[in-house]
Design a protein around this motif. Structure first.
Motif, PDB file in Angstrom:
ATOM      1  N   SER A   1       1.870   6.407  -4.014  1.00  0.00           N
ATOM      2  CA  SER A   1       2.388   7.285  -4.860  1.00  0.00           C
ATOM      3  C   SER A   1       2.491   7.080  -6.267  1.00  0.00           C
ATOM      4  CB  SER A   1       4.110   7.266  -4.120  1.00  0.00           C
ATOM      5  OG  SER A   1       4.757   6.062  -4.444  1.00  0.00           O
ATOM      6  N   TRP A   2       1.841   5.715  -6.902  1.00  0.00           N
ATOM      7  CA  TRP A   2       1.977   5.525  -8.013  1.00  0.00           C
ATOM      8  C   TRP A   2       1.102   6.599  -9.040  1.00  0.00           C
ATOM      9  CZ3 TRP A   2       0.563  -0.338  -8.200  1.00  0.00           C
ATOM     10  CH2 TRP A   2       1.622  -1.148  -7.768  1.00  0.00           C
ATOM     11  N   SER A   3       1.518   6.571 -10.308  1.00  0.00           N
ATOM     12  CA  SER A   3       0.888   7.716 -11.270  1.00  0.00           C
ATOM     13  C   SER A   3      -0.040   6.639 -11.758  1.00  0.00           C
ATOM     14  CB  SER A   3       1.807   8.198 -12.205  1.00  0.00           C
ATOM     15  OG  SER A   3       2.346   7.421 -13.001  1.00  0.00           O
ATOM     16  N   MET A   4      -1.035   7.252 -12.857  1.00  0.00           N
ATOM     17  CA  MET A   4      -1.868   6.318 -13.539  1.00  0.00           C
ATOM     18  C   MET A   4      -0.973   5.309 -14.597  1.00  0.00           C
ATOM     19  SD  MET A   4      -4.692   9.209 -14.989  1.00  0.00           S
ATOM     20  CE  MET A   4      -5.488   7.941 -15.840  1.00  0.00           C
TER      21      MET A   4
ATOM     22  N   ALA B   1       0.791  -1.187  -0.042  1.00  0.00           N
ATOM     23  CA  ALA B   1      -0.131   0.072   0.078  1.00  0.00           C
ATOM     24  C   ALA B   1       0.859   1.167  -0.095  1.00  0.00           C
ATOM     25  CB  ALA B   1      -0.954  -0.128   1.271  1.00  0.00           C
ATOM     26  N   PRO B   2       1.860   1.470   0.700  1.00  0.00           N
ATOM     27  CA  PRO B   2       2.540   2.543   0.918  1.00  0.00           C
ATOM     28  C   PRO B   2       3.155   3.070  -0.617  1.00  0.00           C
ATOM     29  CG  PRO B   2       3.177   1.361   2.608  1.00  0.00           C
ATOM     30  CD  PRO B   2       2.316   0.496   2.000  1.00  0.00           C
TER      31      PRO B   2
END
Length: 202
Positions: free
Chosen positions: A80-83, A75-76
């Motif tokens: 912070s992921w982008s699309m 989850a952490p």
């Protein structure tokens, strides 16, 4: 990941074999639906088949293995992921993996519910190793070493106890006091052999 599904109507000798690749885990369900639809329409091959007879079909579903319990993401990091990262991230495809696993789980649950509700659970055999990891879980690593490992995993899987979906939890569980997968396959082969003998004597 994948299925090879065989639907066989024991009375009519109807056999349907379907193979598929990743993201096409509905083949076993399609085979069952097609045969039941043929029965509903009273086609020539199924003209006198009673659709309420639940123990007239054998379904063997062989999975290609999956890494259901491999912790690929956390989850952490995902927060912070982008699309783009959701579609492709460090050689992996998170969004596709989630859809693929969801489809597989839903199909397995649906078929198990169908057979268990019709009191014919022993006529559906699903053999799958969902604890693969690393290269063994990949569908496109065909090195000699990996193929040998997959062969070993398959041999080990035959010796494991037959499993069935627990409809309360949705998880596959070993059948207490049940057969090994090897013994379950032998039982299917015996049923098919007897059916063939019966048809040849008619």
């Amino acid at each position: 990941m994948g299925h090879m599904a065989t639907g066989f109507d024991k009375r009519k000798g109807k056999t349907d074999v379907l193979k598929n690749a990743r993201l096409a885990d509905i083949c076993a369900l399609l085979a069952i639906s097609e045969i039941r639809n043929q029965i509903r329409m009273h086609t020539d091959e199924f003209a006198d088949v009673d659709p309420t007879q639940s123990k007239r079909m054998l379904v063997l579903s062989l999975g290609t293995g999956e890494a259901k319990y491999e912790e690929k993401y956390n989850a952490p990091t995902a927060a912070s992921w982008s699309m783009i990262n959701w579609v492709y991230n460090s050689g992996k495809t998170p969004l596709i993996d989630m859809f693929s696993n969801a489809i597989s789980d839903m199909v397995d649950y649906h078929i198990s519910t169908l057979f268990q509700s019709m009191d014919s659970k022993e006529y559906y055999l699903r053999i799958q190793d969902d604890k693969l990891n690393g290269d063994a879980a990949s569908v496109d690593i065909a090195t000699t070493q990996n193929l040998q490992r997959l062969k070993e995993i398959g041999a080990e899987l035959l010796k494991k106890k037959e499993s069935r979906v627990n409809l309360n939890t949705g998880k596959y569980e070993e059948i207490e006091g049940g057969r090994t997968n090897e013994e379950a396959l032998a039982r299917f082969a015996t049923l098919l052999s007897k059916e063939r003998e019966n048809r040849q004597t008619k």
